[in-house]
Design a protein around this motif. Structure first.
Motif, PDB file in Angstrom:
ATOM      1  N   ILE A 178      51.715  29.862 -60.216  1.00 35.44           N
ATOM      2  CA  ILE A 178      50.530  29.029 -59.959  1.00 35.44           C
ATOM      3  C   ILE A 178      50.624  28.549 -58.512  1.00 35.44           C
ATOM      4  O   ILE A 178      51.653  27.992 -58.108  1.00 35.44           O
ATOM      5  N   LEU A 179      49.553  28.773 -57.741  1.00 36.04           N
ATOM      6  CA  LEU A 179      49.569  28.399 -56.325  1.00 36.04           C
ATOM      7  C   LEU A 179      48.537  27.302 -56.082  1.00 36.04           C
ATOM      8  O   LEU A 179      47.362  27.457 -56.442  1.00 36.04           O
ATOM      9  N   ILE A 180      48.980  26.218 -55.480  1.00 34.79           N
ATOM     10  CA  ILE A 180      48.116  25.035 -55.342  1.00 34.79           C
ATOM     11  C   ILE A 180      48.071  24.546 -53.887  1.00 34.79           C
ATOM     12  O   ILE A 180      49.006  24.807 -53.117  1.00 34.79           O
ATOM     13  N   PRO A 181      46.988  23.831 -53.531  1.00 35.30           N
ATOM     14  CA  PRO A 181      46.851  23.381 -52.141  1.00 35.30           C
ATOM     15  C   PRO A 181      47.949  22.429 -51.701  1.00 35.30           C
ATOM     16  O   PRO A 181      48.285  22.368 -50.516  1.00 35.30           O
ATOM     17  N   GLU A 182      48.520  21.692 -52.647  1.00 37.01           N
ATOM     18  CA  GLU A 182      49.533  20.683 -52.287  1.00 37.01           C
ATOM     19  C   GLU A 182      50.840  21.298 -51.814  1.00 37.01           C
ATOM     20  O   GLU A 182      51.664  20.613 -51.219  1.00 37.01           O
ATOM     21  N   LYS A 183      51.053  22.580 -52.123  1.00 38.03           N
ATOM     22  CA  LYS A 183      52.360  23.177 -51.868  1.00 38.03           C
ATOM     23  C   LYS A 183      52.170  24.559 -51.246  1.00 38.03           C
ATOM     24  O   LYS A 183      51.999  25.546 -51.969  1.00 38.03           O
ATOM     25  N   PRO A 184      52.207  24.670 -49.910  1.00 36.98           N
ATOM     26  CA  PRO A 184      52.044  25.993 -49.288  1.00 36.98           C
ATOM     27  C   PRO A 184      53.069  26.974 -49.869  1.00 36.98           C
ATOM     28  O   PRO A 184      54.210  26.589 -50.140  1.00 36.98           O
TER      29      PRO A 184
END
Ligand code: F6P
Length: 346
Positions: free
Chosen positions: A193-199
């Motif tokens: 899962i890729l999220i804006p908070e964690k490059p």
């Protein structure tokens, strides 16, 4: 008493339930009238209104979209132009509005806060957004519906991924926060899962997929929020159009991830961008109930003069919080939830 209601920013499932609840609660009081402004702040600038009475709000609790229409109009867009705010104040004055109830996310409620603080407009805000990124409230309505839509899509992509031994990249909404990605990813059994908070490091994503493959798991599901970004890679985002609040139109990170993963792993990869499907259609029961509780509480706060506030849910209780603190900073994802999701990464 005269109440004004508007819906601003991106639409989301549950707006009609909230409008209906505000009207129904307000009309329990004698001599009360509710006016709806069309298309967000645009309706306050132009004075375009509709009467919100019982007939106008009948049979809409389950309907997606908003009967008032919406727009991303920003009356503060040009700091040197005082006319839009002047027009809003003139409309409120000429229609004799005693309380304004804007239903919106960070942008709409940010405008509401300025109108309240700088111009003394009597305001009670109602939080909505599928992104769930407003502070001071555990949930905004619209979010659970978007999560359900994304989860249903991931379930469907799972079976076809498995049949073809493919990597499936699913791009979901979430400009600044990975709430939809994380919830739907956990519910749908995503492998990354890729999220804006964690490059993210794309090589690490490829390694996780390769690792699954080596264990005999020949397909993978990658869920990416539209605002997810590779380390040092802002350039991959579409630097296209911006809206009246200065936000770039997102969409496309999924395609970039697909290209890179195919290159790095050699596995056949496909991308699905869910886009506005996540904002359309009927709200799930949770969002209808939350929107209804928010609407009733907002009408009560407006009728009793508790201005400069926003209705919120904390735990299971509906509360009133300060509008300024709600829009002060975005509510990014809870790190504890991210840690839970990472337990299941490839
Ligand atoms: O604010 C909610 C949101 O769904 C964001 O996640 C997304 O970037 C944006 O709206 C897209 O909005 P539109 O295309 O309607 O301007």
């Amino acid at each position: 008493m005269r109440l004004g209601v508007l819906t601003g920013g991106g639409d989301c499932p549950g707006l009609n339930a909230a409008i209906r609840a505000i009207v129904r609660r307000a009309l329990h009081e004698p001599d009360t009238k509710v006016l709806g402004f069309k298309y967000g702040w645009a309706g306050l600038i132009s004075g375009e209104t509709v009467d919100l009475d019982l007939a106008a709000t009948k049979g809409i609790v389950h309907r997606g979209g908003t009967i008032l229409g919406t727009s991303r109009t920003n009356p503060y867009k040009d700091p040197s132009d005082e006319r839009p705010v002047g027009a809003i104040l003139a409309t409120l004055e000429s229609l004799g509005i005693d309380a304004l109830v804007p239903i919106g996310g960070e942008d709409t409620l940010g405008v509401a806060m300025r109108l309240h603080e700088d111009e003394g407009v009597p305001i009670v805000g109602v939080p909505k957004t599928i992104d769930n990124d407003l502070s001071e409230t555990d949930f905004t309505f619209g979010f659970q519906t978007a999560v359900q839509i994304a989860t249903d899509a991931i379930d469907r992509l799972h079976t076809t991924a498995e049949s073809h031994n493919r990597v499936m990249v699913v791009e979901v909404m979430g400009r600044h926060a990975g709430w939809i990605a994380t919830y739907s990813g956990i519910a749908g059994g995503a492998d990354v899962i890729l999220i804006p908070e964690k490059p993210f490091d794309i090589a690490e994503v490829a390694a996780r997929i390769q690792h699954r493959h080596d264990q005999g798991r020949l397909f993978s599901i990658v869920v990416a929020a539209e605002g997810a970004m590779p380390v040092g890679g802002e350039a991959v985002l579409s630097a296209g159009e911006t809206d009246a609040f200065g936000h770039t139109r997102l969409g496309g990170i999924g395609n970039w991830i697909q290209e890179q993963l195919e290159k790095m792993t050699g596995f056949e990869t496909r991308t699905t961008i869910l886009g506005h499907v996540q904002r359309g259609g009927t709200p799930v029961a949770f969002d209808r109930v939350l929107a209804t509780r928010f609407g009733v509480a907002a009408a009560e706060a407006a009728l009793t003069g508790q201005f400069g506030t926003m209705v919120a849910i904390n735990g299971t209780s509906i509360t009133l919080v300060s509008l300024a603190s709600a829009v002060g900073k975005l509510k990014t994802i809870d790190p504890e939830l991210v840690a839970v999701s990472e337990v299941f990464f490839g």
